[in-house]
Structure formats: C-alpha cells, structure tokens
Scaffold this motif. Structure first.
Motif, PDB file in Angstrom:
ATOM      1  N   GLU A  71       0.882  -1.056  -0.016  1.00  0.00           N
ATOM      2  CA  GLU A  71      -0.110   0.105   0.078  1.00  0.00           C
ATOM      3  C   GLU A  71       0.822   1.179  -0.046  1.00  0.00           C
ATOM      4  O   GLU A  71       0.231   2.478  -0.287  1.00  0.00           O
ATOM      5  N   GLU A  72       1.877   1.097   0.156  1.00  0.00           N
ATOM      6  CA  GLU A  72       3.073   2.271   0.038  1.00  0.00           C
ATOM      7  C   GLU A  72       3.975   2.106  -1.057  1.00  0.00           C
ATOM      8  O   GLU A  72       4.037   1.061  -1.592  1.00  0.00           O
ATOM      9  N   LEU A  73       4.747   2.969  -1.260  1.00  0.00           N
ATOM     10  CA  LEU A  73       5.855   2.934  -2.256  1.00  0.00           C
ATOM     11  C   LEU A  73       7.065   3.014  -1.737  1.00  0.00           C
ATOM     12  O   LEU A  73       7.417   3.767  -0.879  1.00  0.00           O
ATOM     13  N   GLU A  74       8.207   2.337  -2.442  1.00  0.00           N
ATOM     14  CA  GLU A  74       9.549   2.245  -1.891  1.00  0.00           C
ATOM     15  C   GLU A  74      10.611   2.596  -2.836  1.00  0.00           C
ATOM     16  O   GLU A  74      10.285   2.143  -4.026  1.00  0.00           O
ATOM     17  N   PHE A  75      11.444   3.440  -2.827  1.00  0.00           N
ATOM     18  CA  PHE A  75      12.673   3.518  -3.604  1.00  0.00           C
ATOM     19  C   PHE A  75      13.752   3.516  -3.066  1.00  0.00           C
ATOM     20  O   PHE A  75      14.129   3.659  -2.018  1.00  0.00           O
ATOM     21  N   LEU A  76      15.008   3.363  -4.026  1.00  0.00           N
ATOM     22  CA  LEU A  76      16.419   3.169  -3.466  1.00  0.00           C
ATOM     23  C   LEU A  76      17.160   3.985  -4.194  1.00  0.00           C
ATOM     24  O   LEU A  76      16.804   4.282  -5.595  1.00  0.00           O
ATOM     25  N   SER A  77      17.906   5.036  -3.790  1.00  0.00           N
ATOM     26  CA  SER A  77      18.574   5.979  -4.540  1.00  0.00           C
ATOM     27  C   SER A  77      20.116   6.288  -4.122  1.00  0.00           C
ATOM     28  O   SER A  77      20.445   5.973  -2.783  1.00  0.00           O
ATOM     29  N   ILE A  78      20.850   6.560  -4.874  1.00  0.00           N
ATOM     30  CA  ILE A  78      22.175   7.231  -4.614  1.00  0.00           C
ATOM     31  C   ILE A  78      22.393   8.673  -4.156  1.00  0.00           C
ATOM     32  O   ILE A  78      21.195   9.136  -4.312  1.00  0.00           O
ATOM     33  N   LYS A  79      23.496   8.904  -3.466  1.00  0.00           N
ATOM     34  CA  LYS A  79      23.568  10.470  -3.057  1.00  0.00           C
ATOM     35  C   LYS A  79      24.591  10.778  -3.838  1.00  0.00           C
ATOM     36  O   LYS A  79      25.811  10.225  -3.539  1.00  0.00           O
ATOM     37  N   VAL A  80      24.486  11.935  -4.517  1.00  0.00           N
ATOM     38  CA  VAL A  80      25.740  12.362  -5.210  1.00  0.00           C
ATOM     39  C   VAL A  80      25.746  13.985  -4.486  1.00  0.00           C
ATOM     40  O   VAL A  80      24.616  14.673  -4.937  1.00  0.00           O
ATOM     41  N   PRO A  81      26.858  14.211  -3.865  1.00  0.00           N
ATOM     42  CA  PRO A  81      26.706  15.825  -3.301  1.00  0.00           C
ATOM     43  C   PRO A  81      26.630  16.685  -4.314  1.00  0.00           C
ATOM     44  O   PRO A  81      25.730  17.654  -3.877  1.00  0.00           O
ATOM     45  N   LEU A  85      19.260  16.295  -7.942  1.00  0.00           N
ATOM     46  CA  LEU A  85      18.079  16.208  -7.446  1.00  0.00           C
ATOM     47  C   LEU A  85      18.542  15.157  -6.137  1.00  0.00           C
ATOM     48  O   LEU A  85      18.232  15.551  -5.295  1.00  0.00           O
ATOM     49  N   THR A  86      19.573  14.500  -6.283  1.00  0.00           N
ATOM     50  CA  THR A  86      20.025  13.315  -4.954  1.00  0.00           C
ATOM     51  C   THR A  86      20.524  14.452  -4.154  1.00  0.00           C
ATOM     52  O   THR A  86      20.367  14.030  -2.930  1.00  0.00           O
ATOM     53  N   LEU A  89      17.208  15.288  -2.449  1.00  0.00           N
ATOM     54  CA  LEU A  89      16.384  14.272  -2.096  1.00  0.00           C
ATOM     55  C   LEU A  89      17.076  13.466  -0.619  1.00  0.00           C
ATOM     56  O   LEU A  89      16.216  12.841   0.111  1.00  0.00           O
ATOM     57  N   GLN A  90      18.407  13.217  -0.747  1.00  0.00           N
ATOM     58  CA  GLN A  90      18.934  12.389   0.241  1.00  0.00           C
ATOM     59  C   GLN A  90      18.595  13.119   1.811  1.00  0.00           C
ATOM     60  O   GLN A  90      18.773  12.537   2.751  1.00  0.00           O
ATOM     61  N   HIS A  91      18.007  14.498   1.629  1.00  0.00           N
ATOM     62  CA  HIS A  91      17.716  14.944   3.136  1.00  0.00           C
ATOM     63  C   HIS A  91      16.356  14.890   3.332  1.00  0.00           C
ATOM     64  O   HIS A  91      15.954  15.490   4.436  1.00  0.00           O
ATOM     65  N   ILE A  92      15.577  14.311   2.614  1.00  0.00           N
ATOM     66  CA  ILE A  92      14.162  14.224   2.814  1.00  0.00           C
ATOM     67  C   ILE A  92      13.796  13.586   4.411  1.00  0.00           C
ATOM     68  O   ILE A  92      14.633  12.383   4.681  1.00  0.00           O
TER      69      ILE A  92
END
Ligand code: A2P
Length: 266
Positions: A71-81, A85-86, A89-92
């Motif tokens: 019922e939820e959504l999940e995502f996987l992300s890299i962090k580029v300083p 976007l990332t 996004l890494q600070h959400i």
C-alpha cells in the motif's frame, strides 16, 4: 515544511508523504512514501519521482522497489553531493512531500521474457531496485523454476536489502514458501574482501559464478536474464549475452533477456 509541500503539485504527479527513510551508507539510501490508490504499476517498472525546486518539478526515473500489492511505495537512491536531485532528495524526512509520476513504465517486466528454467536478475548498485519489486510479486515465480538475484557492488555495506532477501523472504507471510523453494541470492563485491569477489562479467567468463552458486551455466535455450545497472555494465553484459545466443525481449515480443539502466546517476 518542505518546499514541495507548500507548492501546487503539477498535474503529471501525485504529491505523496514520506513515511520512512533509511540510510544504508553515505552513498545509498531508501525511502517509503504514501501511494495514491489510483497509481497502478507492474513489478519491475519505473516512474518519475522528485521534488519541487524553485517552483518547478525536478524529477528523475526511479524503479519502484516495493511490490505492486504494497500500500506504500519504496525507492532506492544514490546520493551525489552535487547531483541536482539526489543532493536534495537525500535530506528528505518523514512528513515531507515527494512527487510521484502518474505513469509507471518499463521493459523490465516478466511479460518481456519467455518462460524458462533460471531467471537471473543481474544488477549493480541501485540496479537492484526493480528486482526487489519483482522478487515480491508471486507472478514472477510462475514462469521460472528458480529466481536468482545476482547483485554486485563495490563494498559489502552496499549490499542493500541483503538481510531482507536472505532472512525475511524465506519466512515471509505471503511469499515465504515460494521464496524458500525458488529464490537464490548471489551477491558479489569488487573492492573489498568477500567470499564472492569480482565483476559478474568476469565471474561468468571464468565460470566462478557457477562454482559459487552451484547453478547451471547460462543457456539461452533454458535461462532468462534481466539486467539493470550502469551503462558500462549493461553494455558489457548485453554483448556477453548476445554472443552466447540470447535475444532481447520487449513488452510486445518476449525474448530471453531484457535490460534497463539504473537511471539515477546525479
Ligand atoms: P568495480 O568496482 O570493478 O568498478 P558503481 O558503484 O560504480 O555503480 O559500481 C557498482 C558495481 O558494478 C561495482 O562492483 C563495479 O565494479 C561493477 N561494475 C562497474 N562497471 C561494470 C562493468 N562494465 N561490468 C561489470 N561490472 C561492473
């Protein structure tokens, strides 16, 4: 309150609320958010996700990690300083608003493949994402005797979801029985000591992959492959597979392998 929450959400997106954030390493994180009940997707697909920045949507393609029944959504992300976007996004944080594109798409779906013996899900880094969805979709197991997650990363701590795949899946309420019978995990690490070491391209050529897993060598007559990783990984693997006689499938014409790049690099 995040910048996105205070602004009008453009029509192409849903505005969803972040419910969970997990930082795997200083290069890698996952998050979950609410899911509009109208959002439909097939395991393995991706959608545009992102944030409102300076009054405009800033989005990138992300494969959905969560299965279609979640019922939820999940995502996987890299962090580029310095990634547009990332880096943001890494600070959400829980409670922030993220943009979720209304139209998931993609070729990395079971329908693009002919049925077969072993389904090899080969990935590097965040390329694992679509396979996390596929391995939790019961339909994935219908067409194959075995489903193998072959994840290659630089360092051991980048083996995201390792615990989940090895410990939780076999006792999963809905999928435990299928997973215990059919799901195999074949991790590898390239830049640190680990029992399974090296790039998968090399491990296929030397046969080490088969020694390590006890599985049969890739055979286009029997096996199917899904690829998701960097451009270099995809193109090297594609070459290797084409030379071995595999043929790329599409949503309309199923084949013996399919690929999608792990999109977000910035
Ligand atoms: P390596 O450490 O030898 O570069 P990245 O973090 O750069 O996206 O890489 C993730 C993993 O993918 C690393 O283990 C990396 O190995 C591997 N990799 C990168 N390029 C290729 C390729 N062309 N073929 C196979 N594996 C690759």
């Amino acid at each position: 309150m995040s910048e996105t929450a205070t602004q009008t959400i453009p029509a192409a997106y849903y505005g969803e609320r972040v419910t969970w954030v997990h930082h795997w390493t200083d290069r890698l994180f996952s998050f979950r958010c609410t899911r509009n009940p109208a959002l439909r997707f097939v395991a393995g697909q991706f959608c545009m996700i992102g944030l409102m920045v300076d009054g405009k949507p800033l989005t990138r393609a992300y494969s959905v990690v969560s299965p279609p029944w979640d019922e939820e959504l999940e995502f996987l992300s890299i962090k580029v300083p310095d990634g547009p976007l990332t880096s943001r996004l890494q600070h959400i944080k829980v409670g922030d608003t993220v943009l979720i594109g209304r139209k998931p798409v993609g070729t990395l779906i079971a329908e693009s493949l002919l049925p077969g013996r072993n389904l090899w899900m080969m990935c590097t880094g965040t390329g694992l994402a679509p396979f996390m969805s596929l391995l939790r979709d019961p339909d994935t197991y219908d067409k194959f005797d075995r489903v193998i997650v072959a994840h290659t990363v630089r360092d051991v701590n980048e083996l995201a979801y390792r615990e989940f795949i090895t410990a939780e899946m076999p006792s999963h309420e809905l999928l435990g029985e299928l997973a215990a019978e059919k799901l195999f995990y074949a991790p590898a690490v390239t830049r640190e000591d680990f029992p399974f070491k090296g790039r998968i391209t090399d491990r296929i050529r030397t046969g080490q992959l088969y020694t390590d897993t006890g599985l049969e060598p890739l055979d286009p007559a029997k096996d199917r492959v899904m690829l998701c990783g960097s451009e270099a990984f995809n193109s090297d693997m594609e070459k290797l597979l084409e030379e071995a006689g595999f043929e790329e499938g599409t949503n309309n014409k199923p084949g013996t392998y399919v690929l999608e790049k792990a999109f977000v690099t910035k």
